[in-house]
Design a protein around this motif. Structure first.
Motif, short mmCIF file in Angstrom:
data_model
loop_
_atom_site.label_atom_id
_atom_site.label_comp_id
_atom_site.label_asym_id
_atom_site.label_seq_id
_atom_site.Cartn_x
_atom_site.Cartn_y
_atom_site.Cartn_z
N ARG A 78 12.63 -9.48 -14.73
CA ARG A 78 12.34 -8.17 -14.15
C ARG A 78 12.09 -8.57 -12.53
O ARG A 78 11.10 -9.26 -12.21
N ARG A 131 16.02 -4.74 -14.15
CA ARG A 131 16.13 -5.69 -15.45
C ARG A 131 17.16 -6.66 -15.22
O ARG A 131 18.27 -6.29 -14.78
N GLU A 190 10.50 -1.12 -27.62
CA GLU A 190 11.68 -1.26 -26.96
C GLU A 190 12.16 -2.75 -26.57
O GLU A 190 11.39 -3.58 -26.49
N ASP A 191 13.29 -2.83 -26.01
CA ASP A 191 13.55 -4.32 -25.77
C ASP A 191 14.53 -4.42 -24.53
O ASP A 191 15.91 -4.53 -24.68
N PRO A 192 14.02 -4.44 -23.33
CA PRO A 192 12.53 -4.25 -23.12
C PRO A 192 12.37 -2.63 -22.82
O PRO A 192 13.38 -1.88 -22.70
N ALA A 193 11.28 -2.19 -22.34
CA ALA A 193 10.89 -1.07 -21.77
C ALA A 193 11.39 -0.85 -20.51
O ALA A 193 11.09 -1.72 -19.63
N GLN A 213 3.72 1.93 -24.56
CA GLN A 213 4.97 1.36 -24.58
C GLN A 213 4.76 -0.41 -24.94
O GLN A 213 4.16 -0.78 -24.52
N ASN A 268 7.02 -4.14 -25.40
CA ASN A 268 8.01 -4.98 -25.29
C ASN A 268 8.20 -5.56 -26.55
O ASN A 268 7.14 -6.44 -26.77
N ASN A 310 9.06 -8.92 -28.65
CA ASN A 310 9.19 -10.55 -28.40
C ASN A 310 9.59 -11.47 -29.53
O ASN A 310 8.27 -11.64 -30.36
#
Length: 572
Positions: A263, A277, A359-362, A371, A373, A375
């Protein structure tokens, strides 16, 4: 003897506005007091509160003070002129530098009585100031665009302005085996990468691709959903550019055998930052790197800007306001699912709600939303994150994607136990989403009692309003495309792209094409009886749900996009 009217104590612009019948004396006195209380200029207050017409005020001010009147739509302001006045003064005093000629600066202002603004600009620039009256409504818009232009200008692309010190990055930071730090920080490579990224931001691209091949190295950007080549640097620079990008995104530069994620946060100014991203993937001739540009402002566009028709918007808002249930958004990668979900989250994001997302990712940072991420390497999966959320007193849960049975079952259980759940599923349309969940192994009765709304979507390029032109299409061809006889008889007008200086091959921006399907009791019964997607689609038609094709043809009828574009993004 007739009584004489009381003498007015107004003077200057307020008196002129009353004399010209633009506003009454009572309203102008009330506005003057309110503007002083809110620390605003009178003109700004009148326009912001719709007390008087912006154009009429500008004309009156021009006549009263003998100052020239200029329509801001008729002038292009040079970047060098914009830089002449400090951005803080432009924002504070709502003034706009228009033209610089030698030691004279023409300054756009909506209220010529704002002498403090004129004096401050004169002191800062040491130039002679000539004021020009402009409309307040247009001035506000041009000031915003001017500040943005100064922030993102390409002409100030220097290493001192944009290097690692100005990039907030996260991830690994290993050094390469074969490439030295001097190679990675090689000035031409740094300038080239910065230029490509800034240019992509400036043009409004969504993705940037760096692609090494045997004999060429090309850079492409995706603009309005379509990839186009923007540069073809020497092949010898491929490894250096790749290493530079991996350093910026803090990937492991020594590892070239497996894909990696990273990122980048590029801080363009104190007012604006853009996130990227980053993903690397090993190919035959080096690592291909793709950057997805994440603009936080897209989450705050508002539901009206997405492209829903009134009925579709009402359905989405209705189910967002329900205390429980599941809303699913479906479509291919790059179809705008994330923006649709975040728009809903933005509406729900109030102080009295606890919102959590996995999320994957935020992709977009949304203050007020918790939020996470995922993993999988450390055991933090969608399912484990959901389990944790359910122990934290949630009101709204957003799952980035339902990929497996475990995630689906926990999400459905959450929707059945008093929580609102939002998520995505990869299917082609709304009816197939229900059967996709069955294929995953979810019990049909659980689907029927939990899923309340499904939105299938695509993104189509929007026609440029400046250059689109009417296209003559034979009646039979229109009928074959799917237009009804009623549409054709009613004088259907089809537009086609042309292309001009302000657009991309006749298109400018994108709009959503949506199929919004409320899961009815009848559809629930079809699912529980083992029905298929075709039966659900037939029932959706009976209930008046437009499929993606019909929704796309509606956009063509409205003149928003072309028939060719709808044919590209939807299946007949």
């Amino acid at each position: 003897m007739a009584a004489t009217a009381p003498k007015s104590n107004l003077s200057g612009l307020p008196r002129r506005l009353v004399q010209d019948g633009i506003i009454t004396e009572a309203v102008v006195q009330e506005a003057t007091a309110a503007a002083r209380k809110e620390k605003l200029g009178l003109v700004a207050y009148l326009v912001a509160n719709e007390k008087a017409d912006s154009r009429a005020i500008a004309v009156a001010a021009s006549h009263e003070f003998g100052v020239p009147l200029l329509d801001l739509d008729s002038i292009d302001i040079e970047l060098e002129t914009l830089r002449a006045v400090d951005q803080k003064l432009v924002s504070k005093h709502r003034v706009l530098p228009l033209i610089k000629r030698g030691q004279k600066l023409f300054l756009g202002i909506s209220d010529p009585t704002n002498l403090q603004a004129i004096d401050d600009v004169k002191f800062q620039t040491t130039l002679r100031i000539e004021t020009v009256v402009v409309e307040e409504a247009k001035l506000e818009d041009r000031i915003t665009k001017a500040l943005e232009a100064v922030d993102t200008t390409m002409s100030s692309l220097e290493d001192d302005d944009l290097d690692l010190e100005n990039l907030d990055v996260m991830g690994g930071d290993n050094e390469p085996d074969e490439l030295s730090r001097d190679d990675i920080d090689d000035a031409p490579v740094v300038r080239f990468v910065n230029k490509v990224l800034l240019d992509a931001i400036k043009r409004g691209a969504s993705d940037v691709h760096f692609e090494p091949y045997e004999k060429i190295f090309r850079v492409r950007t995706r603009l309005d959903g379509v990839l186009s080549e923007v540069a073809q640097p020497p092949v010898a620079l491929a490894n250096k550019v790749c290493a530079r990008l991996k350093v910026m995104s803090r990937m492991d530069i020594a590892e070239r055998r497996v894909p990696q994620d990273g990122r980048i946060k590029m801080r363009l100014s104190k007012r604006r930052a853009i996130d990227f991203r980053v993903n690397s993937c090993p190919t035959l001739f080096g690592e291909k790197i793709v950057l997805r540009i994440l603009d936080p402002s897209s989450a705050k566009m508002g539901i009206d800007a997405l492209g829903y028709d009134e009925h579709q918007k009402a359905l989405y808002l209705k189910h967002l306001n329900k205390p429980y249930g599941m809303i699913l958004v479906t479509g291919p990668t790059g179809s705008g699912k994330t923006v649709s979900l975040y728009t809903g989250l933005n509406i729900l994001n109030t102080v009295d709600r606890n919102i959590s997302t996995a999320e994957d990712p935020a992709e977009i940072n949304l203050p007020g939303v918790n939020q996470v991420n995922v993993n999988p390497k450390v055991g933090l999966t969608f399912a484990s994150a959901l389990k944790a959320f359910l122990r934290q007193d949630p009101d709204v849960i957003m799952v980035g994607e339902i990929r497996d049975l475990e995630t689906a079952e926990i999400a459905i259980k959450a929707a059945q136990t008093g929580h609102l759940v939002l998520s995505t599923v990869h299917t082609n349309d709304a009816p197939r989403t229900l059967t996709r969940l069955v294929d995953m192994g979810v019990k049909p009765y659980a689907i029927a009692t939990s899923v309340s709304l499904i939105i299938a979507q695509r993104l189509a390029r929007r026609l440029c309003d400046n250059c689109k032109e009417v296209r003559d299409v034979p009646r039979e061809a229109l009928k074959k495309e799917g237009f009804s006889a009623e549409d054709i008889e009613g004088g259907l007008t089809i537009f086609r792209p042309v292309g001009c200086r302000s657009c991309n091959d006749g298109y400018k921006g994108r709009l959503g094409v949506f199929q919004v399907m409320e899961v009815s009791e009848v559809m629930g019964r079809i699912i529980m009886e083992g029905g298929n997607a075709i039966q659900i689609a037939d029932q959706a038609v009976v209930e008046g749900v437009k499929d993606l094709r019909c929704a796309g043809l509606d956009k063509v009828k409205e003149g928003l996009t072309s028939l060719e574009e709808i044919n590209r993004v939807t299946i007949e």
